[in-house]
Design an enzyme around this catalytic site. Sequence first.
Site, PDB file in Angstrom:
ATOM      1  N   ALA A  36       1.020  -1.288  -0.059  1.00 57.13           N
ATOM      2  CA  ALA A  36       0.046   0.096   0.085  1.00 57.13           C
ATOM      3  C   ALA A  36       0.699   1.455  -0.088  1.00 57.13           C
ATOM      4  O   ALA A  36       1.880   1.199   0.522  1.00 57.13           O
ATOM      5  CB  ALA A  36      -0.859   0.095   1.116  1.00 57.13           C
TER       6      ALA A  36
ATOM      7  N   GLY B 101       0.095  -5.511   0.499  1.00 57.75           N
ATOM      8  CA  GLY B 101      -0.696  -5.445  -0.602  1.00 57.75           C
ATOM      9  C   GLY B 101      -0.310  -6.137  -1.802  1.00 57.75           C
ATOM     10  O   GLY B 101      -0.894  -6.639  -2.909  1.00 57.75           O
TER      11      GLY B 101
ATOM     12  N   GLU C 237      -0.692  -9.703  -1.890  1.00 59.80           N
ATOM     13  CA  GLU C 237      -2.258  -9.892  -1.863  1.00 59.80           C
ATOM     14  C   GLU C 237      -2.423  -9.912  -3.096  1.00 59.80           C
ATOM     15  O   GLU C 237      -3.301 -10.609  -3.792  1.00 59.80           O
ATOM     16  CB  GLU C 237      -3.026  -8.775  -0.837  1.00 59.80           C
ATOM     17  CG  GLU C 237      -2.766  -9.202   0.411  1.00 59.80           C
ATOM     18  CD  GLU C 237      -3.707  -8.247   1.433  1.00 59.80           C
ATOM     19  OE1 GLU C 237      -4.510  -8.799   2.108  1.00 59.80           O
ATOM     20  OE2 GLU C 237      -3.447  -6.986   1.421  1.00 59.80           O
TER      21      GLU C 237
ATOM     22  N   GLU D 267       1.955  -6.072   7.712  1.00 57.84           N
ATOM     23  CA  GLU D 267       0.711  -5.329   8.318  1.00 57.84           C
ATOM     24  C   GLU D 267       0.909  -5.130   9.873  1.00 57.84           C
ATOM     25  O   GLU D 267       0.898  -4.250  10.721  1.00 57.84           O
ATOM     26  CB  GLU D 267      -0.418  -5.627   7.944  1.00 57.84           C
ATOM     27  CG  GLU D 267      -0.776  -5.346   6.299  1.00 57.84           C
ATOM     28  CD  GLU D 267       0.032  -6.385   5.570  1.00 57.84           C
ATOM     29  OE1 GLU D 267      -0.474  -6.289   4.311  1.00 57.84           O
ATOM     30  OE2 GLU D 267       0.501  -7.506   5.937  1.00 57.84           O
TER      31      GLU D 267
END
Length: 682
Positions: free
Chosen positions: A58, A99, A102, A122
Amino acid sequence: MLDIRNGIAVITLDNPPVNSLGHALRERIVQHLDAAEADSTVRGIVLAGSEKAFSAGADVTEFGTPRQLQEPILRTVIARLEASSKPVVAAISGVALGGGLELALGCHGRIAQEKARIGLPEITLGLIPGSGATQRLPRLVGIAVAHGLMSSGQPQSGRQLATSGLFDDVVAGDVIGAAAARAAVLAEKGAPYPRARDGELDAAEVQSTVAAQRAKLTARQKLQPAYGALLDALAASALPFDEGLQKERELFLALVPTNAAQALRYQFKVEREATKLPPAFQAPGREVRSIAVIGAGTMGSGIAISALDAGLAVLLLEQDGAALERGRQRIADHYRERVAAGKLSTDAASSNEARLQTSLEWERLQQADLVIEAVFEDMTVKQEVFRRIDAHARPGAVLATNTSYLDIDPIAAATARPQDVLGLHFFSPANVMKLLEVVRGAKTAPDVLVTGMALGATLKKMPVLTGNAFGFIGNRIYNAYRRQCEFMLEDGAWPEDVDNALTGLGFAMGPFAVADLSGLDIAWRMRKAQAATRDSRERYVSILDQLCEAGRLGRKTGAGYYAYVDGKQVKTTDAAVRDVIQQASSQRGITRRTLALEEIQRRALLAMVNEAALLFAEGVASRPSDIDVVLVQGYGFPRWEGGPVFWARQQDRTQLEHDLQRLAEKAGFGFTLGDLAPLLST
């Protein structure tokens, strides 16, 4: 960027330097995916990044802004990949974090380079993965491996994860070519393409694994809501996929506004700011390829190991042959233990040791670009050492003192080149602790400060600039904190009350356990040196002095504030210590009372905040946030509380000022109230 090669569309993420998944990049991924699907010549799709980064996750600058939630959000992009009518294979090189991983989990296949770094960090920001990793990853690698990767927050290499089930293949060379070949194979087989979401987990195994990991949570992990939330999300992986995905989203969104998540994001940001010098000190640095360390004790050996690990040539200098040999052996033992533990290869250890030279000859200092003194904490001793350094170090060499408290200007004045002198305050053990206070003397040249900060980065430490004042940033605040904790002993608390209250807040150790570990005689020696200048009207707690006079010097003598049996601390203080404390209260005219846990915690934090205000006003810290970095990195302040300045900014200002006034009244003569306004508004 979209490029079609032999019927395979290669979508290359292009958002330097690390392909963070900001809104613009998310939009481009969907646009290129649409274009590739619409092109009849395209059979399959490869999603790739740069050599440095597939994607680091992110864009942290979007946290808390409308763009973070602007469509397409990452979950939408991943769902779009899963639903693609043509197979999508991720080609992972560099880093795939958060992310970024992901995103890869949403593809129909994954190829990784052996050296790629894969992780879900995270948890280190007080969050859990929020775009499906808690649901997709367990279906690929199993619940235990998934939990390990997420709860540690630490990346692993593609090679380490080669047999986990995460990747279709791990390659040493052309990852995009391998991914294109995999996409062609999937296209040949036809739909349905493999999706992580379609995997099934054994509900009983999920339940038992989650329960076992919940039982293993440490006291410090229990203070951080993300660890429990992660287990809740993983437990939901036994549910139908969409239900689990919804549960993950609810847990993620609930964590975002928590104090812990805000504090951890703050630390992430200010740690990067702390390494940057103010504009007034900008200058080209001096080259450092070799260093000399004077003093082969525990600190000197630790500094030498840090430099060797960083690839520097090291000269270890002593004035005593036996001491030099002990230092050399200490370094050799360190590398032997690292190899035995599987943390370092034999070749790497041998390479490091080969760059170490030891000597009793001061003339050898001429070969060093930077000289670090790590001798006894005594002004006279250090000045004499610097006179000898000045006589032998080459012109232009940087000269550093590793003092914890002393004024570096008289040390620099012992040389004919004070502009080349700075403080480099390492923390023990120097090869482990990340914090490095870079101390600016009155005459330290800007390029010397730049060199000191750069050396910290080279050693993979957290360098923080500090002014030249007693205790610099860290020890000065720690002294104020420790002094307040000693006041609380006189007021009615026992050492274990204070230590338990502060570890209950999240500190790694309480102040009295720390004192025992480091040795009470260190503080005692410093107090005796300051006795002649101490104002008799100040509140001075003599408990530590009396313990030292009784031979209770801490863990090394089997007794300090606590007694030790077979090296293990007895949890409660004994009658001898309590008698000393009670006598101190009586002599002060204090009627002892029970101090509540909350009072102990708040008084300790208030003392830190007040001292932070004072030293910031004096210019010892360049930024208030630097104070928080120092306390978190070097003094066990709970990272998820952000630091004393961050904590103060979360408090009601009126109540904070009222409580500080009361603290001053309890302390009495000599306590100076700091001005909170500059500290909390800068």
